[in-house]
Design a protein around this motif. Sequence first.
Motif, PDB file in Angstrom:
ATOM      1  N   VAL A 407       0.844  -1.195   0.000  1.00  0.00           N
ATOM      2  CA  VAL A 407       0.000   0.000   0.000  1.00  0.00           C
ATOM      3  C   VAL A 407       0.885   1.253   0.000  1.00  0.00           C
ATOM      4  O   VAL A 407       0.640   2.206  -0.745  1.00  0.00           O
ATOM      5  CB  VAL A 407      -0.948  -0.012   1.220  1.00  0.00           C
ATOM      6  CG1 VAL A 407      -1.640   1.355   1.390  1.00  0.00           C
ATOM      7  CG2 VAL A 407      -1.992  -1.119   1.058  1.00  0.00           C
ATOM      8  N   MET A 408       1.928   1.222   0.809  1.00  0.00           N
ATOM      9  CA  MET A 408       2.827   2.385   0.829  1.00  0.00           C
ATOM     10  C   MET A 408       3.422   2.632  -0.540  1.00  0.00           C
ATOM     11  O   MET A 408       3.493   3.770  -1.008  1.00  0.00           O
ATOM     12  CB  MET A 408       3.921   2.183   1.884  1.00  0.00           C
ATOM     13  CG  MET A 408       3.394   2.449   3.294  1.00  0.00           C
ATOM     14  SD  MET A 408       4.731   2.832   4.442  1.00  0.00           S
ATOM     15  CE  MET A 408       5.581   1.286   4.497  1.00  0.00           C
ATOM     16  N   ASP A 409       3.870   1.536  -1.191  1.00  0.00           N
ATOM     17  CA  ASP A 409       4.406   1.689  -2.542  1.00  0.00           C
ATOM     18  C   ASP A 409       3.381   2.368  -3.444  1.00  0.00           C
ATOM     19  O   ASP A 409       3.713   3.255  -4.230  1.00  0.00           O
ATOM     20  CB  ASP A 409       4.735   0.317  -3.140  1.00  0.00           C
ATOM     21  CG  ASP A 409       5.979  -0.298  -2.511  1.00  0.00           C
ATOM     22  OD1 ASP A 409       6.684   0.402  -1.771  1.00  0.00           O
ATOM     23  OD2 ASP A 409       6.225  -1.491  -2.776  1.00  0.00           O
ATOM     24  N   LEU A 410       2.142   1.919  -3.341  1.00  0.00           N
ATOM     25  CA  LEU A 410       1.124   2.390  -4.286  1.00  0.00           C
ATOM     26  C   LEU A 410       0.691   3.830  -3.998  1.00  0.00           C
ATOM     27  O   LEU A 410       0.376   4.575  -4.917  1.00  0.00           O
ATOM     28  CB  LEU A 410      -0.085   1.460  -4.266  1.00  0.00           C
ATOM     29  CG  LEU A 410       0.180   0.032  -4.773  1.00  0.00           C
ATOM     30  CD1 LEU A 410      -1.046  -0.837  -4.584  1.00  0.00           C
ATOM     31  CD2 LEU A 410       0.589   0.063  -6.255  1.00  0.00           C
ATOM     32  N   VAL A 411       0.656   4.210  -2.718  1.00  0.00           N
ATOM     33  CA  VAL A 411       0.160   5.562  -2.424  1.00  0.00           C
ATOM     34  C   VAL A 411       1.294   6.592  -2.411  1.00  0.00           C
ATOM     35  O   VAL A 411       1.049   7.795  -2.409  1.00  0.00           O
ATOM     36  CB  VAL A 411      -0.626   5.638  -1.090  1.00  0.00           C
ATOM     37  CG1 VAL A 411      -1.839   4.720  -1.143  1.00  0.00           C
ATOM     38  CG2 VAL A 411       0.269   5.331   0.099  1.00  0.00           C
ATOM     39  N   ARG A 412       2.540   6.103  -2.366  1.00  0.00           N
ATOM     40  CA  ARG A 412       3.656   7.042  -2.395  1.00  0.00           C
ATOM     41  C   ARG A 412       4.324   7.081  -3.761  1.00  0.00           C
ATOM     42  O   ARG A 412       5.319   7.748  -3.950  1.00  0.00           O
ATOM     43  CB  ARG A 412       4.724   6.639  -1.366  1.00  0.00           C
ATOM     44  CG  ARG A 412       4.237   6.673   0.067  1.00  0.00           C
ATOM     45  CD  ARG A 412       5.388   6.738   1.014  1.00  0.00           C
ATOM     46  NE  ARG A 412       6.211   5.525   0.988  1.00  0.00           N
ATOM     47  CZ  ARG A 412       7.021   5.175   2.000  1.00  0.00           C
ATOM     48  NH1 ARG A 412       7.107   5.940   3.089  1.00  0.00           N
ATOM     49  NH2 ARG A 412       7.737   4.085   1.926  1.00  0.00           N
ATOM     50  N   SER A 413       3.776   6.343  -4.688  1.00  0.00           N
ATOM     51  CA  SER A 413       4.500   6.119  -5.934  1.00  0.00           C
ATOM     52  C   SER A 413       4.804   7.431  -6.667  1.00  0.00           C
ATOM     53  O   SER A 413       5.783   7.522  -7.386  1.00  0.00           O
ATOM     54  CB  SER A 413       3.723   5.168  -6.846  1.00  0.00           C
ATOM     55  OG  SER A 413       2.418   5.663  -7.011  1.00  0.00           O
ATOM     56  N   SER A 414       3.989   8.443  -6.474  1.00  0.00           N
ATOM     57  CA  SER A 414       4.311   9.728  -7.112  1.00  0.00           C
ATOM     58  C   SER A 414       4.959  10.692  -6.122  1.00  0.00           C
ATOM     59  O   SER A 414       4.958  11.902  -6.297  1.00  0.00           O
ATOM     60  CB  SER A 414       3.041  10.337  -7.702  1.00  0.00           C
ATOM     61  OG  SER A 414       2.106  10.560  -6.669  1.00  0.00           O
ATOM     62  N   GLY A 415       5.461  10.150  -5.038  1.00  0.00           N
ATOM     63  CA  GLY A 415       6.163  10.977  -4.065  1.00  0.00           C
ATOM     64  C   GLY A 415       5.230  11.884  -3.282  1.00  0.00           C
ATOM     65  O   GLY A 415       5.590  12.967  -2.851  1.00  0.00           O
ATOM     66  N   ALA A 416       3.999  11.410  -3.081  1.00  0.00           N
ATOM     67  CA  ALA A 416       2.984  12.260  -2.454  1.00  0.00           C
ATOM     68  C   ALA A 416       3.061  12.272  -0.936  1.00  0.00           C
ATOM     69  O   ALA A 416       2.288  12.940  -0.285  1.00  0.00           O
ATOM     70  CB  ALA A 416       1.599  11.818  -2.893  1.00  0.00           C
ATOM     71  N   GLN A 417       3.943  11.489  -0.352  1.00  0.00           N
ATOM     72  CA  GLN A 417       3.981  11.495   1.115  1.00  0.00           C
ATOM     73  C   GLN A 417       4.545  12.803   1.646  1.00  0.00           C
ATOM     74  O   GLN A 417       5.255  13.512   0.932  1.00  0.00           O
ATOM     75  CB  GLN A 417       4.797  10.309   1.665  1.00  0.00           C
ATOM     76  CG  GLN A 417       6.285  10.416   1.506  1.00  0.00           C
ATOM     77  CD  GLN A 417       6.765   9.856   0.196  1.00  0.00           C
ATOM     78  OE1 GLN A 417       6.032   9.835  -0.791  1.00  0.00           O
ATOM     79  NE2 GLN A 417       8.000   9.437   0.152  1.00  0.00           N
ATOM     80  N   ALA A 418       4.228  13.074   2.892  1.00  0.00           N
ATOM     81  CA  ALA A 418       4.675  14.345   3.494  1.00  0.00           C
ATOM     82  C   ALA A 418       6.183  14.332   3.695  1.00  0.00           C
ATOM     83  O   ALA A 418       6.766  13.273   3.889  1.00  0.00           O
ATOM     84  CB  ALA A 418       3.991  14.555   4.835  1.00  0.00           C
TER      85      ALA A 418
END
Lengths: 418, 418
Positions: A407-418
């Motif tokens: 899930v982390m891979d998928l939701v951070r894939s565009s570098g959207a994490q804080a």
Amino acid sequence: MNVREPSIDMNRLFDRLRSLGAIGRGEDGKLVRLSASDNDKAGRDCLVSWLNEAGLEVAVDRIGNVFGIWRDESNEKEMPLLLGSHIDTVIDAGMYDGCFGVLSGLEVIETLKAAGIRPQRPVVVAAFTNEEGVRYAPDMMGSLVFAGGMPVEEALAVIGHDGSVLGDELRRIGYAGTLDPGFLKPHAYLELHIEQGPVLEREGFTLGAVENLQGISWQRITIDGIANHAGTTPMSMRRDAGHAAARVVTFLRDRAMASNSPTVATVGCMQFEPNAINVIPSRAMFTVDLRDPNEQRLRAEEAALATFLEGLAKAEGVRVSVERLARFEPVIFDGDLVAHIEEAASRRGLACRRMTSGAGHDAQMIARISPAAMIFVPSVGGISHNPAEFTPEADLVAGATVLLDVVMDLVRSSGAQA
Amino acid sequence: MNVREPSIDMNRLFDRLRSLGAIGRGEDGKLVRLSASDNDKAGRDCLVSWLNEAGLEVAVDRIGNVFGIWRDESNEKEMPLLLGSHIDTVIDAGMYDGCFGVLSGLEVIETLKAAGIRPQRPVVVAAFTNEEGVRYAPDMMGSLVFAGGMPVEEALAVIGHDGSVLGDELRRIGYAGTLDPGFLKPHAYLELHIEQGPVLEREGFTLGAVENLQGISWQRITIDGIANHAGTTPMSMRRDAGHAAARVVTFLRDRAMASNSPTVATVGCMQFEPNAINVIPSRAMFTVDLRDPNEQRLRAEEAALATFLEGLAKAEGVRVSVERLARFEPVIFDGDLVAHIEEAASRRGLACRRMTSGAGHDAQMIARISPAAMIFVPSVGGISHNPAEFTPEADLVAGATVLLDVVMDLVRSSGAQA
């Protein structure tokens, strides 16, 4: 801000598994939460309370699927990542089947929230209505309706084995939502589930990256011979329906054993008539369950059985009739998602094998409208749909952790994490 | 005085067969005269009226066997020639099984009387209680008690499937006699019966001279494997009780077909657990009915099965348990009587073959205390215990005529006719 390397809270996950597993037990201690029953309501209420505690937006669609939605203004326009399974059970169930996937989805979301992750897209956990199909047919109904495979009105009108109407029961327990099924369009779907089979345990793997789901062919075969006296009828003059049925059982077994393919063939039901010790059976009725992840092979198995039955009818002087009970083509899960799962397991040093799901799951329905894949954890002894259903805690943690990583891979894939 | 060459009155015989066959039919037209029931009483009353009309002495023993005795002062010290069978029926029966033998015995006696024959010894026709064993176990009970094989008190105390006590029911219908079973010591016993099997018809014989009666071995076999999901359990990891049971069925069939012996092997009952389409059977329970006219061969068949089961348990990883349900040694009928029957048939130009009885009959019990033999007539299609039970009139006449001829031989053997 700094991001802690997130890890799931295994005690919270185990506590919830046990708490949910304690809901719906009768005086005999047996766990039964049939879809849209009072016990199912109690389980749903418990889940919803956890979704609320986690600060998720709770939504219920018309078929009663329950969603816990984690989104904010920054990502609400994106297609959500959907994590899900079911919390309804069979009769005298174990506490892992379905519940483990739903609660792990919730656990992953809470972990990400607590870690300060800000996902690029909404993350949603879903509990689909009536996956087991014990009270209302067909099974996997909630996900089927969600994926547009069955009109919601038709599903709500289904009459259960107890004479109840699903729509009425959903209203009665307060889970007839107003949202149209399919109101969410998933970016991808992940389902974590116990294997319900013996492969991972026997082969020493902690995880399965499920790449496909077997096609299923169910047939009911009736063989009509001639009833006759067991003592007075010479062997050469018999038209023994029971013996002919036994030939089919051994044929299916020998063929599947001799093959290198993953085909499985099962004769689960068998009935003789008149079923008397001293009467040659006039009729044998039995079921054949054929499964294969490859549609061409499944068709070849069906054809081989049909050819065998034709020869059998001639050789034994019996009449054979075949009724098709169910037929589902195999489902191929999304190759990228499967590879993601394998990579995540590898990074954690967990032994993972690609595998086929022999059972049906909500993921096969969601695969109609979205990339989908599943993660399996071992079932001790291959046992499921049984109070003895069990997965060691280390394996549960491994499964939830890999789900978290993917899930982390998928939701951070565009570098959207804080 | 001159003696007419006697011949049976076939119209009288057929009329009685049809009259008796009309007694005990329900509103659905089905023939049911279970032992010691109201319908059995009606059948017995009818028979007794005919015995009386024929001028016979009617006797009833304590187990309810009914006798029509033809004797006079000149022969009453001699051991009687006994002709018999039964008039109780199975549920939804045909009208020939048993009744044909009793009514033919009566017909023979009336024919001899009308012809002015004065037999050297009494001739007696008997209808034995509860041959079918449908309501009370064991079957062939009346003849068994008559032959001293079961104490009469024990038989009278038997509780039926409907909760009734045989002794009470016999009293209620007025057929609890006072004579001790065995009050008659037969000189010889003859039973005319339908074959209840297909051999005579298929091979083109009018009559069978029954030289022996198969030994019977009944076993109930339970195979315990492990229930598992039909989709998720690879073929190589299964302990499929249903498949193991099917192996037994095909083993028995193949072995019996490959042999030149008259062994018959039947699996009549089969039950799978949990008997669900998508669950590998955890248990299969089935019966094995083995029959052979030779005790050594029957034992060899039992031993071969036991050896096979042992190997099966190891090969399939299942547990096999065997319960013996019944075991009767073969019965050898009296060689002189069988030769008498063959000669009589030959004199009449009737095609007759020596054969084995595959079914149990009262004759096997009486054989314990007296020379005994049976005459068979064809059963069309081998069908019995069924409304479709049928024997052509010409064959019925042939059977009754040969019975008459053999009886004449036996009662005139010392030249005692007038």
